[in-house]
Scaffold this motif. Structure first.
Motif, PDB file in Angstrom:
ATOM      1  N   LYS A   1      -7.427   7.793  -5.820  1.00  0.00           N
ATOM      2  CA  LYS A   1      -8.439   8.263  -5.406  1.00  0.00           C
ATOM      3  C   LYS A   1      -6.725   9.695  -5.496  1.00  0.00           C
ATOM      4  O   LYS A   1      -7.711  10.625  -4.926  1.00  0.00           O
ATOM      5  CB  LYS A   1      -8.748   7.353  -4.280  1.00  0.00           C
ATOM      6  N   SER A   2      -5.389   9.281  -4.442  1.00  0.00           N
ATOM      7  CA  SER A   2      -4.695   9.973  -4.421  1.00  0.00           C
ATOM      8  C   SER A   2      -4.416  11.340  -5.039  1.00  0.00           C
ATOM      9  O   SER A   2      -4.196  12.787  -4.713  1.00  0.00           O
ATOM     10  CB  SER A   2      -4.234   9.364  -3.175  1.00  0.00           C
TER      11      SER A   2
ATOM     12  N   THR B   1      -7.476   1.142  -5.255  1.00  0.00           N
ATOM     13  CA  THR B   1      -8.189   2.133  -4.863  1.00  0.00           C
ATOM     14  C   THR B   1      -8.225   3.496  -4.330  1.00  0.00           C
ATOM     15  O   THR B   1      -7.962   5.055  -5.004  1.00  0.00           O
ATOM     16  CB  THR B   1      -9.818   1.932  -4.789  1.00  0.00           C
ATOM     17  N   ALA B   2      -7.377   3.507  -2.996  1.00  0.00           N
ATOM     18  CA  ALA B   2      -6.813   4.785  -2.120  1.00  0.00           C
ATOM     19  C   ALA B   2      -5.656   5.547  -3.853  1.00  0.00           C
ATOM     20  O   ALA B   2      -5.698   6.463  -3.716  1.00  0.00           O
ATOM     21  CB  ALA B   2      -6.061   4.172  -1.381  1.00  0.00           C
TER      22      ALA B   2
ATOM     23  N   ARG C   1       1.028  -0.702  -0.221  1.00  0.00           N
ATOM     24  CA  ARG C   1      -0.281   0.015  -0.254  1.00  0.00           C
ATOM     25  C   ARG C   1       0.849   1.082  -0.245  1.00  0.00           C
ATOM     26  O   ARG C   1       0.136   2.256  -1.060  1.00  0.00           O
ATOM     27  CB  ARG C   1      -0.775  -0.398   1.321  1.00  0.00           C
TER      28      ARG C   1
ATOM     29  N   THR D   1      -8.848  -2.535  -1.601  1.00  0.00           N
ATOM     30  CA  THR D   1      -8.660  -0.509  -0.714  1.00  0.00           C
ATOM     31  C   THR D   1      -7.542  -0.326  -1.284  1.00  0.00           C
ATOM     32  O   THR D   1      -7.144   1.408  -1.442  1.00  0.00           O
ATOM     33  CB  THR D   1      -8.717  -1.137   1.025  1.00  0.00           C
ATOM     34  N   ASN D   2      -6.299  -0.848  -1.118  1.00  0.00           N
ATOM     35  CA  ASN D   2      -5.283  -0.081  -1.658  1.00  0.00           C
ATOM     36  C   ASN D   2      -5.179   0.501  -2.967  1.00  0.00           C
ATOM     37  O   ASN D   2      -4.376   1.854  -3.150  1.00  0.00           O
ATOM     38  CB  ASN D   2      -4.078  -0.747  -0.933  1.00  0.00           C
TER      39      ASN D   2
ATOM     40  N   LEU E   1       0.642   4.291  -2.493  1.00  0.00           N
ATOM     41  CA  LEU E   1       0.502   5.746  -1.994  1.00  0.00           C
ATOM     42  C   LEU E   1       2.431   6.898  -2.491  1.00  0.00           C
ATOM     43  O   LEU E   1       1.478   7.762  -2.558  1.00  0.00           O
ATOM     44  CB  LEU E   1       0.042   5.335  -0.760  1.00  0.00           C
TER      45      LEU E   1
END
Length: 207
Positions: A155-156, A151-152, A107, A148-149, A111
């Motif tokens: 989105k970031s 998608t994050a 993750r 989840t990861n 990010l």
């Protein structure tokens, strides 16, 4: 008289251009896509499958692939070849993936590299997209973390999300594991075809 003749010629050329198809009128309508990742991308030649999917809608696309075994996005950025490819400015979309990334380290990789990759794409006229993958069957219980990861990460930086993993899970939750290949991790031909369909629909939603 000369001015009048020139005006009439310009009008005629303009009307002719409107009647011609885009390629004949001199405009380049081909979409170009760079796929960046690892064996989950190069298995079954995913770029070619995306081309075939696009052709079903009468759209011609050009693809290029930068995919190496066990590579994550930081590995590609460290090598430098990814930056050189994007800086050429030849791509409309850069579709990136790494391993399942369900755990904290995966993750964080997603990010941490998202703003770097997104800025690079925007600077050179490309739109970043994330190809959400899937876990191996052995670690199937981590699937929610994959979703989840990825998608994050998308989105970031307001990147496009290609939610292959979401649809993959909907099917495999029913007990149908036909999207998996024999090793229980890499995609079968059917799995790669699903990925191609969703990636195409994600980067070209008006098809």
């Amino acid at each position: 008289m000369i001015r009048l003749l020139c005006f009439l010629v310009l009008i005629s050329c303009s009307r002719l251009e409107q009647l011609l198809p885009p390629e004949a009128a001199g405009s380049d309508s081909t979409i170009s896509v760079l796929l960046v990742g690892n064996s989950l991308t190069y298995t079954n030649n995913l770029p070619e499958l995306i081309k075939k999917e696009a052709l079903l809608f009468g759209v011609e696309i050009r693809t290029e692939m930068l995919a190496l075994p066990n590579y994550a996005i930081p590995d590609h950025l460290s090598d430098g070849k990814l930056q050189r490819l994007i800086k050429k400015g030849d791509f409309d979309f850069v579709v990136a993936q790494q391993g399942p990334s369900s755990q904290a380290d995966g993750r964080q990789m997603l990010l941490d590299t998202a703003p770097v990759l997104d800025e690079l794409c925007k600077k050179h006229g490309a739109r970043l997209a994330y190809f959400m993958v899937w876990p191996s069957r052995q670690y199937y219980q981590t699937f929610d973390g994959v979703i989840t990861n990825y998608t994050a990460a998308a989105k970031s930086v307001n990147a496009i999300l290609c939610p292959v993993g979401v649809q993959w899970k909907e099917v495999t939750d029913t007990g149908d594991f036909s999207y998996y290949g024999l090793d229980g991790f890499h995609p079968s031909q059917k799995g790669s075809e699903l990925a191609a369909k969703i990636i195409w629909e994600s980067i070209h939603p008006n098809n």
